[in-house]
Scaffold this active site. Sequence first.
Site, mmCIF file in Angstrom:
data_model
loop_
_atom_site.group_PDB
_atom_site.id
_atom_site.type_symbol
_atom_site.label_atom_id
_atom_site.label_comp_id
_atom_site.label_asym_id
_atom_site.label_seq_id
_atom_site.Cartn_x
_atom_site.Cartn_y
_atom_site.Cartn_z
ATOM 1 N N GLY A 106 0.795 -1.226 0.000
ATOM 2 C CA GLY A 106 0.000 0.000 0.000
ATOM 3 C C GLY A 106 0.828 1.276 0.000
ATOM 4 N N ARG A 118 3.835 -13.387 -8.675
ATOM 5 C CA ARG A 118 3.333 -14.471 -7.826
ATOM 6 C C ARG A 118 2.161 -15.211 -8.491
ATOM 7 N NH1 ARG A 118 4.652 -15.105 -2.524
ATOM 8 N NH2 ARG A 118 6.267 -13.739 -1.658
ATOM 9 N N SER A 146 9.831 -6.814 -0.636
ATOM 10 C CA SER A 146 11.233 -7.174 -0.339
ATOM 11 C C SER A 146 11.642 -6.670 1.050
ATOM 12 C CB SER A 146 12.182 -6.665 -1.422
ATOM 13 O OG SER A 146 11.888 -5.371 -1.859
#
Length: 256
Positions: A89, A119, A160
């Site tokens: 976000g 993903r 990350s």
Amino acid sequence: MHTLTPPSCFSGASTHRLSLPGPIQAVKLKPVAVTRVRAGSMEPGRNNAVTSVEKATNIRWHDCPIRNIDRQNLLQQKGCVIWITGLSGSGKSTLACALSRELHYRGHLTYVLDGDNLRHGLNRDLSFKAEDRAENIRRVGEVAKLFADAGVICIASLISPYRKDRDACRSLVPQSTFIEVFMDFPLEICEARDPKGLYKLARTGKIKGFTGIDDPYEPPLNCEIVLQPENGKCPSPQTMAEQVVSYLQQNGFLHS
Ligand SMILES: Nc1ncnc2c1ncn2[C@@H]1O[C@H](COP(=O)(O)OS(=O)(=O)O)[C@@H](OP(=O)(O)O)[C@H]1O
Ligand SMILES: Nc1ncnc2c1ncn2[C@@H]1O[C@H](COP(=O)(O)OP(=O)(O)O)[C@@H](O)[C@H]1O
């Protein structure tokens, strides 16, 4: 008639016939200077032939006569990895898209590697536990390295959360071509946005191990670009994209 620049294995200007479906096409080729390198080397300096091969034996690096510098000359830009990190976000994907659009309109080739998107495919087998996040980032780092070697401005946007994983990606590419961008927006802002409703699920315990709630985020200590609220307000995606473009211009990534 197309004009192509031939690889260095072609000598001099000549007309070649390519076998393409349909009528035979004559293709005029122009000679072009191509940088030659030592056999067995990929990039002068660092990170070359041997990576991630612990499990494979009897393999050899194969060099191609067209090299990174040739592709960069063709594209009139220097390939690099722009690594956007931050909480869910915080605006990573929005910035990645704004930056890609801005550079595209200026005539530069970009490609976005977005954590969420990857993903769905390449990384569909990975969860959010620490070792899977590490593997996620490792794979994206390797893919980003290939894009940068292709001469592309590769924009990777992933949470990350671990410093060591990001630093490992940094070490894959030549010095100065890894540009870490920290979306330094507080949890309260990100949580208030909550476009996917994930923070709400995390707060009510329906998602476990959510970054920033019950999983860690390690902010960069020494990154190239920090984007923050100004006077309590978040700059627009366009403003932040222009900030990154300025960095690229000032550091010689955009040749035209
Ligand atoms: N547990 C947990 N923690 C954090 N994020 C979660 C989690 N579960 C699902 N999601 C969603 O997955 C997106 C993050 O994927 P990434 O590949 O960027 O994550 S990571 O770099 O491996 O940490 C992230 O996308 P963004 O909101 O765009 O960051 C979330 O939508
Ligand atoms: N600079 C910005 N100013 C205001 N809202 C933004 C900004 N950047 C992103 N947003 C909004 O915040 C939400 C999260 O952005 P997103 O790019 O999906 O974040 P992330 O990829 O880090 O999860 C989206 O609804 C997006 O429209």
